[in-house]
Design an enzyme around this catalytic site. Structure first.
Site, PDB file in Angstrom:
ATOM      1  N   LYS A   9      75.384  19.585  25.493  1.00  0.00           N
ATOM      2  CA  LYS A   9      75.455  19.556  26.498  1.00  0.00           C
ATOM      3  C   LYS A   9      74.118  18.941  27.411  1.00  0.00           C
ATOM      4  O   LYS A   9      72.999  18.949  26.431  1.00  0.00           O
ATOM      5  CB  LYS A   9      75.829  20.619  27.381  1.00  0.00           C
ATOM      6  CG  LYS A   9      76.940  21.761  27.135  1.00  0.00           C
ATOM      7  CD  LYS A   9      77.526  22.629  27.775  1.00  0.00           C
ATOM      8  CE  LYS A   9      78.614  23.061  27.400  1.00  0.00           C
ATOM      9  NZ  LYS A   9      78.747  24.030  28.497  1.00  0.00           N
ATOM     10  N   TYR A  49      88.361  19.928  29.186  1.00  0.00           N
ATOM     11  CA  TYR A  49      88.482  20.875  30.010  1.00  0.00           C
ATOM     12  C   TYR A  49      89.568  21.326  30.489  1.00  0.00           C
ATOM     13  O   TYR A  49      89.327  22.585  31.509  1.00  0.00           O
ATOM     14  CB  TYR A  49      87.347  21.021  31.119  1.00  0.00           C
ATOM     15  CG  TYR A  49      86.139  21.979  30.684  1.00  0.00           C
ATOM     16  CD1 TYR A  49      85.339  23.026  29.946  1.00  0.00           C
ATOM     17  CD2 TYR A  49      85.220  20.850  30.285  1.00  0.00           C
ATOM     18  CE1 TYR A  49      84.344  22.789  28.740  1.00  0.00           C
ATOM     19  CE2 TYR A  49      83.765  20.839  29.475  1.00  0.00           C
ATOM     20  CZ  TYR A  49      83.389  22.342  28.876  1.00  0.00           C
ATOM     21  OH  TYR A  49      81.975  22.028  28.418  1.00  0.00           O
ATOM     22  N   ASN A 112      74.884  26.058  30.209  1.00  0.00           N
ATOM     23  CA  ASN A 112      74.897  26.818  29.254  1.00  0.00           C
ATOM     24  C   ASN A 112      74.544  25.988  27.457  1.00  0.00           C
ATOM     25  O   ASN A 112      74.610  26.432  26.498  1.00  0.00           O
ATOM     26  CB  ASN A 112      75.748  27.790  29.132  1.00  0.00           C
ATOM     27  CG  ASN A 112      76.609  27.152  28.701  1.00  0.00           C
ATOM     28  OD1 ASN A 112      76.989  25.888  28.842  1.00  0.00           O
ATOM     29  ND2 ASN A 112      78.382  27.566  28.803  1.00  0.00           N
ATOM     30  N   HIS A 115      78.678  24.023  23.672  1.00  0.00           N
ATOM     31  CA  HIS A 115      80.120  24.137  23.909  1.00  0.00           C
ATOM     32  C   HIS A 115      80.343  24.088  22.404  1.00  0.00           C
ATOM     33  O   HIS A 115      80.059  23.154  21.070  1.00  0.00           O
ATOM     34  CB  HIS A 115      81.007  23.063  24.956  1.00  0.00           C
ATOM     35  CG  HIS A 115      82.150  23.556  23.959  1.00  0.00           C
ATOM     36  ND1 HIS A 115      83.218  24.114  25.435  1.00  0.00           N
ATOM     37  CD2 HIS A 115      83.387  22.400  23.364  1.00  0.00           C
ATOM     38  CE1 HIS A 115      84.449  24.151  24.646  1.00  0.00           C
ATOM     39  NE2 HIS A 115      84.323  23.569  23.390  1.00  0.00           N
ATOM     40  N   GLU A 126      90.242  19.060  20.650  1.00  0.00           N
ATOM     41  CA  GLU A 126      88.659  18.849  20.744  1.00  0.00           C
ATOM     42  C   GLU A 126      87.978  17.536  19.834  1.00  0.00           C
ATOM     43  O   GLU A 126      87.540  16.456  20.390  1.00  0.00           O
ATOM     44  CB  GLU A 126      88.053  19.432  21.209  1.00  0.00           C
ATOM     45  CG  GLU A 126      88.287  20.793  22.514  1.00  0.00           C
ATOM     46  CD  GLU A 126      87.728  22.321  22.756  1.00  0.00           C
ATOM     47  OE1 GLU A 126      86.520  22.129  21.547  1.00  0.00           O
ATOM     48  OE2 GLU A 126      87.763  22.741  23.233  1.00  0.00           O
TER      49      GLU A 126
HETATM   50  P1  CMP Z   1      81.614  25.910  27.544  1.00  0.00           P
HETATM   51  O1  CMP Z   1      82.147  26.691  26.477  1.00  0.00           O
HETATM   52  O2  CMP Z   1      81.617  24.336  27.443  1.00  0.00           O
HETATM   53  O3  CMP Z   1      83.318  26.453  28.187  1.00  0.00           O
HETATM   54  C1  CMP Z   1      83.676  26.156  29.638  1.00  0.00           C
HETATM   55  C2  CMP Z   1      82.575  26.181  30.632  1.00  0.00           C
HETATM   56  O4  CMP Z   1      83.377  26.282  31.648  1.00  0.00           O
HETATM   57  C3  CMP Z   1      82.006  27.262  30.410  1.00  0.00           C
HETATM   58  O5  CMP Z   1      81.124  26.798  28.201  1.00  0.00           O
HETATM   59  C4  CMP Z   1      81.141  27.374  30.713  1.00  0.00           C
HETATM   60  O6  CMP Z   1      79.850  26.407  31.262  1.00  0.00           O
HETATM   61  C5  CMP Z   1      82.068  27.476  32.347  1.00  0.00           C
HETATM   62  N1  CMP Z   1      82.153  28.642  33.032  1.00  0.00           N
HETATM   63  C6  CMP Z   1      82.829  29.498  32.477  1.00  0.00           C
HETATM   64  N2  CMP Z   1      82.945  30.089  33.262  1.00  0.00           N
HETATM   65  C7  CMP Z   1      81.952  30.139  33.798  1.00  0.00           C
HETATM   66  C8  CMP Z   1      81.420  30.661  35.615  1.00  0.00           C
HETATM   67  N3  CMP Z   1      82.524  32.119  35.863  1.00  0.00           N
HETATM   68  N4  CMP Z   1      80.770  30.221  36.627  1.00  0.00           N
HETATM   69  C9  CMP Z   1      80.899  28.764  35.970  1.00  0.00           C
HETATM   70  N5  CMP Z   1      80.994  28.193  34.865  1.00  0.00           N
HETATM   71  C10 CMP Z   1      81.710  29.092  34.430  1.00  0.00           C
END
Ligand code: CMP
Length: 155
Positions: A9, A49, A112, A115, A126
């Site tokens: 990311k 998403y 984070n 993904h 995806e």
């Molecule tokens: P990712 O693995 O990219 O898949 C979905 C994304 O949604 C996840 O990583 C986080 O970045 C985001 N996400 C999931 N849960 C939350 C939450 N409770 N608050 C904010 N972002 C979230």
């Protein structure tokens, strides 16, 4: 052999951690079969998403993934989907244990670093969202003979 999509990311690139994450992926033994850098469009981000469309964090999620370039990868290996998810660590950042990518380097669930696809159907959907068939490279990775038993490779 299974394939999964990995997205490094915008924070991974902006913080200079992309190389470290790619190194971990290589050292584990996952085979990189496609890799490119791009700024994700709103359209591709929303499709990617889609399952989170109704969630309160959806706008933040789309804003973040489209904010700056990402590195997109397809990796291959036995149980590649589960392996990549384990290496990434838990989605909720407080549950991401040390030794995982998020556990070692991330501070917030929305920011984070990585993904990875959550299952075979998701991985196919995806990968197809980001890669054309011809962008996935067929080649022999010689180190695989030191990663798997011959009973697996001879199949
Ligand atoms: P990712 O693995 O990219 O898949 C979905 C994304 O949604 C996840 O990583 C986080 O970045 C985001 N996400 C999931 N849960 C939350 C939450 N409770 N608050 C904010 N972002 C979230």
């Amino acid at each position: 052999m299974e394939r999964t999509l990995i997205i490094l990311k915008p924070d991974a690139i902006q913080r200079g951690i992309a190389g470290e994450i790619i190194t971990r992926i290589e050292r584990k033994g996952l085979k990189i079969v496609a890799m490119k850098m791009e700024t994700v469009s709103q359209e591709k981000a929303k499709y990617h998403y889609d399952e989170h469309r109704e969630k309160p964090f959806f706008q933040e999620l789309i804003g973040f993934i489209t904010r700056s370039p990402v590195i997109l990868m397809v990796v291959e290996g036995i149980d590649a989907i589960k392996t990549a998810r384990k290496m990434s660590g838990a989605t909720q950042i407080a549950d991401a244990i040390p030794g995982t990518i998020r556990g070692d380097y991330a501070m917030h669930t929305s920011v984070n670093l990585i993904h990875t696809s959550d299952g075979p159907a998701g991985a196919e959907r995806e990968i197809n969202n980001f890669f054309k068939k011809e962008e996935i490279v067929e080649y022999k990775l010689d180190s695989q003979k030191w990663l798997y038993p011959s009973s697996v490779l001879d199949k």
